[in-house]
Design a protein around this motif. Sequence first.
Motif, PDB file in Angstrom:
ATOM      1  N   GLU A   1       0.902  -1.311  -0.120  1.00  0.00           N
ATOM      2  CA  GLU A   1       0.005   0.031  -0.131  1.00  0.00           C
ATOM      3  C   GLU A   1       0.951   1.220  -0.029  1.00  0.00           C
ATOM      4  O   GLU A   1       0.888   1.870  -1.141  1.00  0.00           O
TER       5      GLU A   1
ATOM      6  N   PHE B   1      -6.016   2.147   3.491  1.00  0.00           N
ATOM      7  CA  PHE B   1      -7.114   1.852   2.710  1.00  0.00           C
ATOM      8  C   PHE B   1      -8.011   0.744   3.424  1.00  0.00           C
ATOM      9  O   PHE B   1      -7.618   0.024   4.232  1.00  0.00           O
TER      10      PHE B   1
ATOM     11  N   GLN C   1     -10.095  -0.876  -0.826  1.00  0.00           N
ATOM     12  CA  GLN C   1      -9.362   0.407  -1.480  1.00  0.00           C
ATOM     13  C   GLN C   1     -10.363   1.419  -1.902  1.00  0.00           C
ATOM     14  O   GLN C   1      -9.835   2.231  -2.383  1.00  0.00           O
TER      15      GLN C   1
END
Length: 645
Positions: free
Chosen positions: A321, A485, A489
Amino acid sequence: GARGGMSGSDDDEIVFVGETRDGGALEGDARDAKRVRYDASNGLALATETPARTEIAPDPSSERHAPPLFRLFRTENTHNEACVSVSDLVRGPVVWAVVSNFKIELDFMQDHAPELLAIPRVHWLHGQDDLPVWIEKHCPNKTETGDWTTLKPAVPQWGTHHSKFFLLVFKEGCRVVVHTANLCFGDLSVMSNAAWWQDFPKKSPAKTNAHATSEFEEDLTRYLHRTGWRGRDEGDRGHVGPEAFRAFDFEGAGAKLIASVPGRHGGADARDRRETSAWGHPALRRALEKMPPFPRVFKNAPIIAQASSFGSFTEKWLVDEFGASLNAGRVENASETKEPRAAGGAVGESSRSFSTASPSKESSLGEGPIQLVWPTVREVRSSLLGYAAGGSIPGNTRNLAKPHVAARLHAWRALGESRKTEPKTETSSSRGSAYSSNRHPYGRERAVPHIKTYTRYALRSDGPPKLAWVFLGSHNLSGAAWGKFEKNQTQLNVRSYELGVLLAPNLVGARNEKSPFCAVAASLASVAPFPDSAVSAASKRFLCLAGARPRKSASDEHRKASTSAVEFRHARCVREWSRGGKKTDDAPLPGDDDDAKKSDDADFDFVIAPLPYPVPPRRYGLRDTPWTIDTVHAEPDVFERTWPM
């Protein structure tokens, strides 16, 4: 001194309070130099200083080098050439200002930077409850008249108001300063910190009438609104609030603002999805993806993440991420790229990747090893403040011992063995012949970090490393600061207020021999006659690169074929900022003459990022243990103290 407590945030700043200035932490006459109180009797609010304070201030006539991307704050030690203090940044006829920080110790600042307290009208954005109490006790007239206002922006559990910046409004322009230091003794005296800033003129009547705006302006005003600051109209004195900054022309900004604001951002519709990428690490990712292609040398190049607090994050967040955002961007001539071996990769690096609307694998910069720079116990123990400095580096054992963190740890210093005594400096006889001979850049070996930086670099065989981009700001390494997230997401959860600047070659304007715009000089000249030579000198004082080379227009970056037009580099010392033939009077390092013969730096367009740690950083060795605040450290520090104190 006493140690501040933790409120529970994985991004908390534990700040040393009640420090004394006696003892061996301070050296020379710096601790005894006192600044004459502010004299605003002439209406210009100019400060007078004792010679002791001006001797170490950068002299523009002596800076025979291009301004750096940002500047380090001075420390009460040595090695302050080309560094700045808060006073250097906030001096001049400031009409009103916004001061944002987590910790603001005005009792310390009234001596350290009296210019700050002399600003007539100030809006204080703060993260601790003691600031309004101090103002009410010591400056009741400021609150009674409404000249000083305070706001502690609301944050969720585990969040903090952490952004560190000054917005200084002058008669003829404004100055934006984004930095990394709490306004307190430890941060501004004995720890490593830095600041970026740029001055901006007022908009022309034509731009004002056309409601012209820029990305920097929209980013700044949107962030200020999100803090909950509403501002107010002050009659003849005009509006003081977020919208007041629309009076200034930010089109030539040499940085991209990257902010975080608390909340769960995002949702199902398109407008909500845009909000997801407006803050935190998705904003960084989007900014990197929009930039022109980077040189091929940065394909799969290492990434440094250096901060003064590590949160509780998983490997999936770090690599898939946050790491995906750090890896964003395109590479030029991708079909011809030969992927180099990534220098210094950590064991167990994942090859997994996270992608949204990212470039193809062939055209992307690709995944590089993430190197986490974090001080060791030895480095903190032998620092200028000893273990007390560790109170402002709140890492805990649970977070630092995680395998995906421990495998990537790199030290603050180049040398693994720390000493209690002052290490040899660049002027000593301990020079080698290689680029890394100057063991620690800018003499900050014992000034442990409160700075937060992120960068991507590529090694050169014959000189300092190249940097693809540099980020400087308040963001520590945590999901609270950068966001995490959620909901497949589609939603970003952010807990803290943060602000930083992304610096990249495509944001640098052309070389310009004209005196750059200076809000201080322009405002002084509008009040009283000001010699042209004085205006020129004032405008060149304490510059960052963005002020010396502003973009001519927002379309400049799109006209460049790639980000290779200007090259960012790291350097070991100020002397290396100079181009060939413009070295300072310092004794040369071994190998300088040979490098000068081979170098075309006099003609090549490069600028320096004064990162105060070695690049590449040194991987932890067998004897290195990460600094943690929840561990007993029984070996005495430089002041014969143990931890906890």
